[in-house]
Scaffold this active site. Structure first.
Site, PDB file in Angstrom:
ATOM      1  N   GLY A  14       0.732  -1.440   0.029  1.00 43.92           N
ATOM      2  CA  GLY A  14       0.150   0.029  -0.132  1.00 43.92           C
ATOM      3  C   GLY A  14       0.982   1.237   0.130  1.00 43.92           C
ATOM      4  CB  SER A  15       4.247   2.115   1.219  1.00 43.81           C
ATOM      5  OG  SER A  15       5.239   3.076   1.084  1.00 43.81           O
TER       6      SER A  15
END
Length: 212
Positions: A14-15
């Protein structure tokens, strides 16, 4: 003879910064002769344990800082000749299924193909990867046996391993993603990669360590 130097990349799909940082790791591996261990952690769990929040939240409402952050990202893209990156329009994406999938794929000997596919569908051709149907169809389109991974991800040992990875990372000083460890030295953020490489070379030289 000293033990091999252990170098780690702690990531959550998700980063976006973890995705961008990972694209620069092969060049560091080539220059230094080390291989990074890829360690999946759950960023939501890290944030909860440390009281941290995502940059999207922390930058909201601050004058000039989001614009500067975007400029720094552009500089990073140019420096590392990165052309395949699109901001995910569904950001932030709940990554629990993705990260359990990473552990499951590791257990099943499918990590590399799963890892590449997950990043592709998050940051190259971005999709809403916390939608169960989208998740399955995306990995199928990449040629993975995703039903095997989904089934494996429901097993207790996979869930336990992700929790252990996350808890251990926090205990060692992690507060976000990407985080790197060179031996016991911790570095945070994609902009620390030059320091990560310097630390690798210094530890290899001073400790006469073997490459992993």
């Amino acid at each position: 003879m000293a033990a091999p130097l252990k170098v780690e990349f702690h990531f959550d799909f998700g980063s976006p910064n973890a995705y961008l940082a990972e694209l620069a790791l092969p060049a560091i591996e080539q220059r230094t002769g080390v291989k990074f261990d890829y360690v999946p952690v759950l960023l939501g769990g890290v944030y909860k344990a440390t009281g941290n929040m995502s940059p999207a939240e922390s930058l909201r409402g601050i004058k000039n800082k989001p614009e500067y952050n975007a400029r720094e990202t552009e500089r990073f893209l140019r420096r590392h000749n990165i052309t395949k990156f699109r901001m995910n329009p569904f950001f932030p994406v709940n990554t629990l299924a993705l990260m359990r999938g990473a552990v499951a794929a590791e257990f099943e000997g499918m990590f590399e193909s799963y890892f590449r596919a997950a990043y592709h569908h998050m940051w190259v051709e971005p999709k809403k990867m916390d939608d169960t149907r989208v998740f399955r169809e995306a990995f199928l389109s990449s040629g993975l046996d995703v039903d095997r991974i989904i089934a494996r991800a429901q097993q207790d040992d996979v869930k336990k391993k992700l929790i252990e990875n996350t808890s251990s990372a926090v205990a060692r000083g992690t507060f976000g993603s990407p985080t790197f460890f060179v031996g016991n030295e911790i570095y945070f953020g994609k902009d620390s990669l030059r320091d990560v490489e310097d630390e690798i070379l210094m530890q290899l030289s001073s400790g006469k360590r073997k490459t992993a």
